[in-house]
Structure formats: structure tokens, C-alpha cells
Design a protein around this motif. Structure first.
Motif, PDB file in Angstrom:
ATOM      1  N   PRO A   1      37.288 -62.578  -5.546  1.00 33.27           N
ATOM      2  CA  PRO A   1      38.743 -62.454  -5.333  1.00 33.27           C
ATOM      3  C   PRO A   1      39.077 -61.771  -4.008  1.00 33.27           C
ATOM      4  CG  PRO A   1      38.185 -61.873  -7.600  1.00 33.27           C
ATOM      5  CD  PRO A   1      36.879 -62.050  -6.865  1.00 33.27           C
ATOM      6  N   ARG A   2      38.263 -60.800  -3.605  1.00 31.94           N
ATOM      7  CA  ARG A   2      38.514 -60.129  -2.316  1.00 31.94           C
ATOM      8  C   ARG A   2      38.248 -61.069  -1.150  1.00 31.94           C
ATOM      9  NH1 ARG A   2      35.673 -55.565  -4.259  1.00 31.94           N
ATOM     10  NH2 ARG A   2      33.921 -56.012  -2.854  1.00 31.94           N
ATOM     11  N   ARG A   3      37.132 -61.811  -1.216  1.00 36.30           N
ATOM     12  CA  ARG A   3      36.816 -62.747  -0.115  1.00 36.30           C
ATOM     13  C   ARG A   3      37.922 -63.801   0.023  1.00 36.30           C
ATOM     14  NH1 ARG A   3      31.719 -65.974  -0.808  1.00 36.30           N
ATOM     15  NH2 ARG A   3      31.690 -66.237   1.435  1.00 36.30           N
ATOM     16  N   ALA A   4      38.399 -64.309  -1.133  1.00 39.32           N
ATOM     17  CA  ALA A   4      39.442 -65.350  -1.096  1.00 39.32           C
ATOM     18  C   ALA A   4      40.757 -64.794  -0.570  1.00 39.32           C
ATOM     19  CB  ALA A   4      39.621 -65.933  -2.495  1.00 39.32           C
ATOM     20  N   ALA A   5      41.111 -63.583  -1.019  1.00 42.22           N
ATOM     21  CA  ALA A   5      42.391 -62.984  -0.626  1.00 42.22           C
ATOM     22  C   ALA A   5      42.463 -62.782   0.878  1.00 42.22           C
ATOM     23  CB  ALA A   5      42.596 -61.653  -1.358  1.00 42.22           C
ATOM     24  N   ALA A   6      41.323 -62.566   1.497  1.00 44.46           N
ATOM     25  CA  ALA A   6      41.320 -62.378   2.948  1.00 44.46           C
ATOM     26  C   ALA A   6      41.913 -63.590   3.656  1.00 44.46           C
ATOM     27  CB  ALA A   6      39.896 -62.121   3.437  1.00 44.46           C
ATOM     28  N   TYR A   7      41.844 -64.750   3.000  1.00 41.23           N
ATOM     29  CA  TYR A   7      42.376 -65.982   3.603  1.00 41.23           C
ATOM     30  C   TYR A   7      43.612 -66.497   2.865  1.00 41.23           C
ATOM     31  CZ  TYR A   7      38.321 -65.492   6.354  1.00 41.23           C
ATOM     32  OH  TYR A   7      37.410 -64.962   7.224  1.00 41.23           O
ATOM     33  N   GLY A   8      44.218 -65.630   2.060  1.00 40.44           N
ATOM     34  CA  GLY A   8      45.454 -66.000   1.371  1.00 40.44           C
ATOM     35  C   GLY A   8      45.244 -66.962   0.219  1.00 40.44           C
ATOM     36  N   ILE A   9      44.031 -67.010  -0.325  1.00 43.70           N
ATOM     37  CA  ILE A   9      43.728 -67.903  -1.439  1.00 43.70           C
ATOM     38  C   ILE A   9      43.565 -67.063  -2.708  1.00 43.70           C
ATOM     39  CG2 ILE A   9      42.009 -69.498  -2.400  1.00 43.70           C
ATOM     40  CD1 ILE A   9      41.311 -70.288   0.502  1.00 43.70           C
TER      41      ILE A   9
ATOM     42  N   ASP B   1      49.519 -69.102  -8.396  1.00 45.56           N
ATOM     43  CA  ASP B   1      49.364 -69.700  -7.070  1.00 45.56           C
ATOM     44  C   ASP B   1      50.528 -69.280  -6.184  1.00 45.56           C
ATOM     45  OD1 ASP B   1      51.387 -71.173  -8.156  1.00 45.56           O
ATOM     46  OD2 ASP B   1      50.437 -73.130  -7.897  1.00 45.56           O
ATOM     47  N   ALA B   2      51.108 -68.135  -6.525  1.00 46.28           N
ATOM     48  CA  ALA B   2      52.188 -67.597  -5.697  1.00 46.28           C
ATOM     49  C   ALA B   2      51.627 -67.264  -4.313  1.00 46.28           C
ATOM     50  CB  ALA B   2      52.760 -66.349  -6.347  1.00 46.28           C
ATOM     51  N   PRO B   3      52.472 -67.389  -3.286  1.00 53.56           N
ATOM     52  CA  PRO B   3      51.992 -67.111  -1.922  1.00 53.56           C
ATOM     53  C   PRO B   3      51.337 -65.738  -1.827  1.00 53.56           C
ATOM     54  CG  PRO B   3      54.194 -68.039  -1.867  1.00 53.56           C
ATOM     55  CD  PRO B   3      53.886 -67.785  -3.311  1.00 53.56           C
ATOM     56  N   LEU B   4      50.223 -65.705  -1.111  1.00 52.89           N
ATOM     57  CA  LEU B   4      49.444 -64.476  -0.975  1.00 52.89           C
ATOM     58  C   LEU B   4      49.244 -64.235   0.515  1.00 52.89           C
ATOM     59  CD1 LEU B   4      47.764 -62.332  -2.551  1.00 52.89           C
ATOM     60  CD2 LEU B   4      45.824 -63.901  -2.357  1.00 52.89           C
ATOM     61  N   ARG B   5      49.694 -63.095   0.983  1.00 54.70           N
ATOM     62  CA  ARG B   5      49.520 -62.792   2.412  1.00 54.70           C
ATOM     63  C   ARG B   5      48.051 -62.528   2.687  1.00 54.70           C
ATOM     64  NH1 ARG B   5      49.142 -58.316   5.332  1.00 54.70           N
ATOM     65  NH2 ARG B   5      49.535 -56.970   3.539  1.00 54.70           N
ATOM     66  N   PRO B   6      47.462 -63.233   3.645  1.00 52.56           N
ATOM     67  CA  PRO B   6      46.048 -62.968   3.936  1.00 52.56           C
ATOM     68  C   PRO B   6      45.838 -61.510   4.317  1.00 52.56           C
ATOM     69  CG  PRO B   6      46.801 -64.940   5.071  1.00 52.56           C
ATOM     70  CD  PRO B   6      48.023 -64.292   4.487  1.00 52.56           C
ATOM     71  N   THR B   7      44.773 -60.919   3.791  1.00 50.93           N
ATOM     72  CA  THR B   7      44.464 -59.528   4.122  1.00 50.93           C
ATOM     73  C   THR B   7      43.343 -59.514   5.152  1.00 50.93           C
ATOM     74  OG1 THR B   7      42.816 -59.434   2.388  1.00 50.93           O
ATOM     75  CG2 THR B   7      45.057 -58.790   1.800  1.00 50.93           C
ATOM     76  N   ALA B   8      43.124 -58.364   5.747  1.00 58.45           N
ATOM     77  CA  ALA B   8      41.964 -58.255   6.646  1.00 58.45           C
ATOM     78  C   ALA B   8      40.707 -58.475   5.819  1.00 58.45           C
ATOM     79  CB  ALA B   8      41.951 -56.881   7.285  1.00 58.45           C
ATOM     80  N   PRO B   9      39.734 -59.235   6.326  1.00 57.99           N
ATOM     81  CA  PRO B   9      38.517 -59.466   5.552  1.00 57.99           C
ATOM     82  C   PRO B   9      37.869 -58.151   5.118  1.00 57.99           C
ATOM     83  CG  PRO B   9      38.563 -60.852   7.480  1.00 57.99           C
ATOM     84  CD  PRO B   9      39.718 -59.907   7.613  1.00 57.99           C
ATOM     85  N   ASP B  10      37.592 -58.050   3.819  1.00 55.42           N
ATOM     86  CA  ASP B  10      36.894 -56.882   3.282  1.00 55.42           C
ATOM     87  C   ASP B  10      35.649 -57.411   2.581  1.00 55.42           C
ATOM     88  OD1 ASP B  10      37.563 -54.531   0.591  1.00 55.42           O
ATOM     89  OD2 ASP B  10      35.914 -54.704   1.999  1.00 55.42           O
TER      90      ASP B  10
END
Lengths: 103, 277
Positions: free
Chosen positions: B57-65, B265-274
Motif C-alpha cells: 500500500p505504501r509503494r502504490a500510494a507513492a504513485y497515487g494508486i 478508488d477515490a483520488p489519492l494524492r501521490p506521496t513521496a516514495p517511502d
């Protein structure tokens, strides 16, 4: 979208879209059979390339593809399916081989 | 925008996440599977389930997924029944995690008795915890028989509503029986086995789009994590409307997956890669 099997494109458009790719695939199959036929048999294996049940199943599938009847893909997949119905006593390895051993 | 409802990102690089995001991927779901080798202990599965529920989930969130997971012991590692039961004891604690949608991908591989028994025990778990179910159907010559055994097992158990079960990897010879029984059906887009994009579009034309989705099942083998947007391009080239493409690639997965309160699947702001470095 209508589940009537009627594609949005007409026949000519579909041929235009898919012919070159299908042509290439037919040549690949022909070249595969040529390659298998050219190769020497392994010790103890019949010299006839069609003695291999996988190659034979491939050729049988091509006969289905040419019989002029609809749903060729479904019928080929069914031809290549294990026809038994009971669960196996044990898993015979992890990987399937593509066609049943009896094909 | 699209959803890839079956992709094994533990086997993919971060560049794949980046490419999927650029192609419009907003959410993925990742079933537990055979990672190419047999894990030697239940603790190995515990670590894998943590990877699915914490790291990915962290890797995906980094790209807004948005990343979601399914938990189980897959059929390729289920031939040792006692071992499988030890792993299954770990499952309930992970079903409580916020990105977990249900039990999957359970099913059959070589259609053995033990695989079937472990599959049936997973169905009981799904009924007990009232989760969605994602089912793997076998490969190649084993698919038709395995699909029949799977449909019979779910019917015989009788505790799961078909609309909450997706039967994956359908092809021309299995799709009808799955849909006729009221289940959802998934088509997996692979270069050599399962469905090509062209055949998947044929199936949509012949059987309609109800309860049908497409996925990449991208993993460590021959596969393509961009298979869903590429199939969308094939659909458009074949004359299908933008609405029809959107239905298969976004709306249908949304309808099935929203049956779990953990899906978004609500929009997710990409985070800095962690990446834990």
C-alpha cells in the motif's frame, strides 16, 4: 453493448485490422512444425514428429479451426481439456502441460 | 482512469507502479499467490501477508494508486494439508487489516483432492467472516475440469452469494458456465496463456459485459502490468464506445469491489516514495 456476438466493425474492417497479425501467427505455427520435423529424435522416441501427443493435439486443433463451424476457440480449448471429472488423488507436479496426456 | 483488479505487485518494480499511474490506474487489488517458490514455514506466509498489507500500500500510494489485498494460501502450496491449515490459522488476523477485501486467490491448480479440501475450508472462512472471494481457476488442460469442481464446491457449500464471488482466468470454454451460475468472471490478459486482448474483446462481444472484468495478473512470469490499458486500446480499435471501455475497465470492477467497505478508488494524492530506505 449487445451480447449478440455482432462486432461493432464489419467483416472487411476486422480483416484489415487483424490479417497481418494472423498471417504471422500461421507462419510461426508452420515454421514450428518444420523445425520439429527437421530435428533429430531423442533416443528411444519415435522418429515421427506426430508421435508426440502435444504436436498431434496442435494439428487436431488446426483441423477444428478449418471446419467452417463457429466458436472455434471454445471448441479447441475443449478438445485440449482434461475430460475426467473426479479430483486427482494427488497433484501431479505444479505445472500443466497444455494438452491432456491422452490427447 | 482504470482499475487493475488482479496484479501481483510484490513481483514488480517501482517503475511499473509509475507506468501504471501514468496510464491512468487509480486502484489495484493484489491476491495472495505462489511467488515462484514454496515457502518453508507458516512464518514465511506471515511475512508475505505483512508485505501485502503494509509495504505494497505504501509503494502504490507513492504513485497515487490505492492498493488492496486478498489473503489465503494459494493452491500451488496447498498439497500439504497440515501445512495449509497452519497457514490458514493466520488469515483471520489479516482480514481485519484496512486494505483487505477478502479471501483470494483460492481455487485449484492440478485439481487434487487436497487442493479441493483446502479450497472448501477457505470457503468456510469467507462465509464465517462474510468476505468477498476471488477464485483462481487452473491452467491449460486443467481449467475446464477445475472450473466445474470449483462451481460445484461453492454451490454445495451454499453459504456464499454468487454475486460476492469472482471466478478468475475464464476463457471461451468456461466463461458461460461461470456467468450462468450468477458469479462474476475475470479475464486475465497474458501473452501466451489465458486470454489475449483480442480474445477478451471477442468474449465481451459474444457474452456481453455484465459481471465481467479484465486484469493483467502481472507477476514474475510472462505478463504485462499495462495489459488493461492496452486491452482498452484494442477495444477502441475494434469500434467499441468510450462508455463500453469504461464499463469493463472501471465501472464493473468498482461495482464488485465496492461490496467490501475496504475498497476505495477515490483520488489519492501521490506521496513521496517511502520504500523503507
Amino acid at each position: 453493448m449487445q451480447p449478440d456476438g455482432l462486432p461493432p466493425l464489419d467483416r472487411e474492417q476486422l480483416i484489415q485490422l487483424g490479417f497481418i497479425e494472423a498471417r504471422g501467427r500461421v507462419l510461426d505455427i508452420a515454421a514450428f512444425l518444420d523445425r520439429v520435423q527437421r530435428a533429430a529424435s531423442a533416443p528411444g522416441v519415435p522418429a515421427d514428429a506426430l508421435a508426440d501427443d502435444r504436436v498431434r493435439a496442435l494439428c487436431e486443433a488446426m483441423r477444428l479451426a478449418l471446419d467452417g463451424q463457429p466458436e472455434r476457440a471454445r471448441r479447441i480449448l475443449e478438445h485440449w481439456s482434461d475430460a475426467t471429472t473426479d479430483p486427482a488423488a494427488h497433484a501431479d507436479g505444479k505445472a500443466a502441460r497444455g494438452v491432456p496426456r491422452t490427447a | 482512469m482504470y482499475i487493475d483488479p488482479h496484479v501481483h505487485m510484490v513481483s514488480r518494480t517501482t517503475d511499473d507502479y509509475a507506468r501504471m499511474a501514468v496510464a491512468g490506474c487509480v486502484a489495484i487489488t493484489e491476491p495472495a499467490f505462489w511467488a515462484g517458490f514454496d515457502r518453508g514455514s507458516p512464518e514465511g506466509f506471515h511475512d508475505y501477508f505483512r508485505q501485502l498489507t503494509e509495504t505494497e500500500p505504501r509503494r502504490a500510494a507513492a504513485y497515487g494508486i490505492r492498493h488492496h489485498a486478498w489473503i489465503c494460501i494459494n493452491p500451488k502450496e496447498a498439497e500439504d494439508h497440515a501445512f495449509a491449515r497452519d497457514v490458514m490459522q493466520l488469515i483471520p488476523q489479516f482480514l481485519q487489516r484496512p486494505n483487505v477485501l477478502g479471501i483470494g486467490e483460492i481455487g485449484l491448480n492440478r485439481n487434487s483432492r487436497t487442493e479441493l479440501a483446502v479450497f472448501e475450508e477457505h470457503l468456510e472462512l469467507a462465509a464465517r467472516f462474510d468476505t468477498l472471494v476471488l477464485v483462481h481457476t487452473p491452467h491449460l488442460e486443467d481449467k475446464r475440469k477445475g472450473t466445474r469442481l470449483i462451481l460445484d464446491a461453492i454451490r454445495n457449500q451454499g453459504k456464499l452469494r454468487p454475486g460476492r464471488v469472482l471466478i478468475d482466468h475464464v476463457e471461451e470454454h468456461t466463461v458461460r458456465s461461470v456467468l450462468d451460475a450468477g458469479f462474476w468472471a475475470g479475464m486475465t490478459l497474458y501473452p501466451d496463456t489465458k486470454c489475449t486482448a483480442a480474445r477478451a474483446v471477442d468474449i465481451i462481444e459474444m457474452h456481453g459485459a455484465d459481471r465481467l472484468w479484465i486484469n493483467s495478473a502481472g507477476d514474475w512470469g510472462h505478463s504485462d502490468p499495462l495489459a488493461v490499458p492496452k486491452a482498452a486500446a484494442v477495444m477502441r480499435a475494434r469500434g467499441h464506445t468510450a462508455d463500453a471501455v469504461r464499463r469493463i475497465t472501471l465501472e464493473n470492477p468498482r461495482v464488485f469491489l465496492r461490496q467490501s467497505p475496504n475498497f476505495s478508488d477515490a483520488p489519492l494524492r501521490p506521496t513521496a516514495p517511502d520504500l523503507g530506505r
